[in-house]
Design a protein around this motif. Structure first.
Motif, PDB file in Angstrom:
ATOM      1  N   GLU A   6       0.811  -1.206   0.000  1.00 25.44           N
ATOM      2  CA  GLU A   6       0.000   0.000   0.000  1.00 25.44           C
ATOM      3  C   GLU A   6       0.847   1.260   0.000  1.00 25.44           C
ATOM      4  OE1 GLU A   6      -2.770  -0.171   3.230  1.00 25.44           O
ATOM      5  OE2 GLU A   6      -3.340  -2.218   2.745  1.00 25.44           O
ATOM      6  N   PHE A   7       2.170   1.110   0.120  1.00 30.63           N
ATOM      7  CA  PHE A   7       3.073   2.246   0.205  1.00 30.63           C
ATOM      8  C   PHE A   7       4.204   2.121  -0.800  1.00 30.63           C
ATOM      9  CE2 PHE A   7       1.401   4.248   3.949  1.00 30.63           C
ATOM     10  CZ  PHE A   7       0.759   3.219   4.606  1.00 30.63           C
ATOM     11  N   PHE A   8       4.689   3.262  -1.282  1.00 29.45           N
ATOM     12  CA  PHE A   8       5.895   3.304  -2.100  1.00 29.45           C
ATOM     13  C   PHE A   8       7.013   3.877  -1.244  1.00 29.45           C
ATOM     14  CE2 PHE A   8       3.108   4.036  -6.028  1.00 29.45           C
ATOM     15  CZ  PHE A   8       3.234   2.721  -6.459  1.00 29.45           C
ATOM     16  N   THR A   9       8.202   3.321  -1.370  1.00 31.63           N
ATOM     17  CA  THR A   9       9.366   3.900  -0.719  1.00 31.63           C
ATOM     18  C   THR A   9       9.900   5.021  -1.603  1.00 31.63           C
ATOM     19  OG1 THR A   9      10.943   2.429  -1.801  1.00 31.63           O
ATOM     20  CG2 THR A   9       9.993   1.668   0.297  1.00 31.63           C
ATOM     21  N   VAL A  10      10.768   5.830  -1.042  1.00 31.62           N
ATOM     22  CA  VAL A  10      11.387   6.901  -1.818  1.00 31.62           C
ATOM     23  C   VAL A  10      12.148   6.293  -2.999  1.00 31.62           C
ATOM     24  CG1 VAL A  10      13.127   8.727  -1.771  1.00 31.62           C
ATOM     25  CG2 VAL A  10      11.543   8.475   0.132  1.00 31.62           C
ATOM     26  N   GLN A  11      12.859   5.206  -2.768  1.00 31.19           N
ATOM     27  CA  GLN A  11      13.628   4.576  -3.835  1.00 31.19           C
ATOM     28  C   GLN A  11      12.728   4.066  -4.963  1.00 31.19           C
ATOM     29  OE1 GLN A  11      16.955   4.608  -4.306  1.00 31.19           O
ATOM     30  NE2 GLN A  11      16.878   5.972  -2.547  1.00 31.19           N
ATOM     31  N   GLU A  12      11.570   3.535  -4.637  1.00 30.12           N
ATOM     32  CA  GLU A  12      10.638   3.080  -5.671  1.00 30.12           C
ATOM     33  C   GLU A  12      10.137   4.256  -6.507  1.00 30.12           C
ATOM     34  OE1 GLU A  12       8.600  -0.881  -3.726  1.00 30.12           O
ATOM     35  OE2 GLU A  12       7.957   1.082  -2.981  1.00 30.12           O
ATOM     36  N   ILE A  13       9.882   5.385  -5.861  1.00 30.40           N
ATOM     37  CA  ILE A  13       9.413   6.564  -6.583  1.00 30.40           C
ATOM     38  C   ILE A  13      10.518   7.116  -7.476  1.00 30.40           C
ATOM     39  CG2 ILE A  13       8.587   8.944  -6.303  1.00 30.40           C
ATOM     40  CD1 ILE A  13       7.221   7.937  -3.689  1.00 30.40           C
ATOM     41  N   ILE A  14      11.752   7.119  -6.968  1.00 28.38           N
ATOM     42  CA  ILE A  14      12.894   7.591  -7.763  1.00 28.38           C
ATOM     43  C   ILE A  14      13.006   6.786  -9.048  1.00 28.38           C
ATOM     44  CG2 ILE A  14      15.424   7.649  -7.823  1.00 28.38           C
ATOM     45  CD1 ILE A  14      15.302   8.432  -4.812  1.00 28.38           C
ATOM     46  N   VAL A  15      12.929   5.478  -8.940  1.00 38.17           N
ATOM     47  CA  VAL A  15      13.061   4.601 -10.109  1.00 38.17           C
ATOM     48  C   VAL A  15      11.869   4.737 -11.048  1.00 38.17           C
ATOM     49  CG1 VAL A  15      13.140   2.178 -10.825  1.00 38.17           C
ATOM     50  CG2 VAL A  15      14.551   2.961  -8.921  1.00 38.17           C
ATOM     51  N   LYS A  16      10.669   4.704 -10.491  1.00 32.09           N
ATOM     52  CA  LYS A  16       9.467   4.699 -11.326  1.00 32.09           C
ATOM     53  C   LYS A  16       9.208   6.029 -12.028  1.00 32.09           C
ATOM     54  CE  LYS A  16       4.595   3.451 -11.102  1.00 32.09           C
ATOM     55  NZ  LYS A  16       4.358   2.124 -11.611  1.00 32.09           N
ATOM     56  N   TYR A  17       9.457   7.149 -11.338  1.00 30.06           N
ATOM     57  CA  TYR A  17       9.093   8.453 -11.886  1.00 30.06           C
ATOM     58  C   TYR A  17      10.295   9.324 -12.248  1.00 30.06           C
ATOM     59  CZ  TYR A  17       4.516   7.000 -10.382  1.00 30.06           C
ATOM     60  OH  TYR A  17       3.360   6.292 -10.221  1.00 30.06           O
ATOM     61  N   LYS A  18      11.498   8.784 -12.087  1.00 28.51           N
ATOM     62  CA  LYS A  18      12.722   9.503 -12.476  1.00 28.51           C
ATOM     63  C   LYS A  18      12.852  10.855 -11.773  1.00 28.51           C
ATOM     64  CE  LYS A  18      13.608   6.339 -15.628  1.00 28.51           C
ATOM     65  NZ  LYS A  18      13.305   5.089 -15.060  1.00 28.51           N
ATOM     66  N   LEU A  19      12.522  10.879 -10.494  1.00 26.86           N
ATOM     67  CA  LEU A  19      12.679  12.073  -9.676  1.00 26.86           C
ATOM     68  C   LEU A  19      13.826  11.851  -8.702  1.00 26.86           C
ATOM     69  CD1 LEU A  19       8.953  12.694  -8.667  1.00 26.86           C
ATOM     70  CD2 LEU A  19      10.251  13.942 -10.384  1.00 26.86           C
ATOM     71  N   SER A  20      14.533  12.901  -8.352  1.00 31.61           N
ATOM     72  CA  SER A  20      15.573  12.775  -7.331  1.00 31.61           C
ATOM     73  C   SER A  20      14.920  12.820  -5.952  1.00 31.61           C
ATOM     74  CB  SER A  20      16.599  13.900  -7.454  1.00 31.61           C
ATOM     75  OG  SER A  20      16.024  15.131  -7.072  1.00 31.61           O
ATOM     76  N   GLU A  21      15.647  12.356  -4.958  1.00 29.75           N
ATOM     77  CA  GLU A  21      15.124  12.371  -3.590  1.00 29.75           C
ATOM     78  C   GLU A  21      14.838  13.801  -3.141  1.00 29.75           C
ATOM     79  OE1 GLU A  21      16.279  10.607   0.832  1.00 29.75           O
ATOM     80  OE2 GLU A  21      17.551  10.165  -0.890  1.00 29.75           O
ATOM     81  N   SER A  22      15.744  14.718  -3.461  1.00 33.18           N
ATOM     82  CA  SER A  22      15.532  16.111  -3.052  1.00 33.18           C
ATOM     83  C   SER A  22      14.311  16.715  -3.750  1.00 33.18           C
ATOM     84  CB  SER A  22      16.775  16.956  -3.307  1.00 33.18           C
ATOM     85  OG  SER A  22      17.117  16.945  -4.668  1.00 33.18           O
ATOM     86  N   THR A  23      14.065  16.337  -4.997  1.00 33.74           N
ATOM     87  CA  THR A  23      12.882  16.835  -5.717  1.00 33.74           C
ATOM     88  C   THR A  23      11.603  16.320  -5.071  1.00 33.74           C
ATOM     89  OG1 THR A  23      14.085  17.032  -7.787  1.00 33.74           O
ATOM     90  CG2 THR A  23      11.688  16.852  -7.942  1.00 33.74           C
ATOM     91  N   ILE A  24      11.595  15.071  -4.678  1.00 31.80           N
ATOM     92  CA  ILE A  24      10.417  14.491  -4.020  1.00 31.80           C
ATOM     93  C   ILE A  24      10.094  15.270  -2.753  1.00 31.80           C
ATOM     94  CG2 ILE A  24       9.534  12.462  -2.799  1.00 31.80           C
ATOM     95  CD1 ILE A  24      11.261  10.793  -4.828  1.00 31.80           C
ATOM     96  N   TYR A  25      11.111  15.490  -1.916  1.00 28.91           N
ATOM     97  CA  TYR A  25      10.873  16.191  -0.649  1.00 28.91           C
ATOM     98  C   TYR A  25      10.568  17.670  -0.861  1.00 28.91           C
ATOM     99  CZ  TYR A  25      12.164  11.936   1.776  1.00 28.91           C
ATOM    100  OH  TYR A  25      12.192  10.647   2.235  1.00 28.91           O
ATOM    101  N   ARG A  26      11.144  18.281  -1.873  1.00 27.28           N
ATOM    102  CA  ARG A  26      10.844  19.679  -2.180  1.00 27.28           C
ATOM    103  C   ARG A  26       9.389  19.813  -2.641  1.00 27.28           C
ATOM    104  NH1 ARG A  26      14.790  20.620  -5.436  1.00 27.28           N
ATOM    105  NH2 ARG A  26      13.654  20.223  -7.346  1.00 27.28           N
ATOM    106  N   LYS A  27       8.948  18.891  -3.510  1.00 30.67           N
ATOM    107  CA  LYS A  27       7.563  18.918  -3.979  1.00 30.67           C
ATOM    108  C   LYS A  27       6.596  18.629  -2.820  1.00 30.67           C
ATOM    109  CE  LYS A  27       8.162  17.668  -8.830  1.00 30.67           C
ATOM    110  NZ  LYS A  27       7.345  18.737  -9.396  1.00 30.67           N
ATOM    111  N   GLU A  28       6.967  17.725  -1.930  1.00 28.87           N
ATOM    112  CA  GLU A  28       6.127  17.430  -0.774  1.00 28.87           C
ATOM    113  C   GLU A  28       5.967  18.684   0.094  1.00 28.87           C
ATOM    114  OE1 GLU A  28       6.006  14.602   3.192  1.00 28.87           O
ATOM    115  OE2 GLU A  28       7.921  15.039   2.229  1.00 28.87           O
TER     116      GLU A  28
END
Length: 59
Positions: A6-28
């Motif tokens: 039911e959850f995606f990890t940060v690493q799964e999102i990085i791979v699936k959507y080609k976003l960097s970790e910092s971009t994910i947290y900045r967008k959040e």
């Protein structure tokens, strides 16, 4: 484990959507990406249905 599906990890999102970790947290932080959920003392995840809805809204 059904709960983990039911959850995606940060690493799964990085791979699936080609976003960097910092971009994910900045967008959040900006409110343009789903909020993280604390899964345990040292682990966070993002609700899968929220991430999928975010991705669908991009198209």
């Amino acid at each position: 484990m059904a709960v983990e599906a039911e959850f995606f990890t940060v690493q799964e999102i990085i791979v699936k959507y080609k976003l960097s970790e910092s971009t994910i947290y900045r967008k959040e932080k900006a409110g343009t990406f789903p909020k993280k959920v604390k899964l345990s003392e040292r682990r966070v995840g993002f609700r899968a249905h929220e991430v999928l809805a975010w991705a669908a809204a991009l198209n």
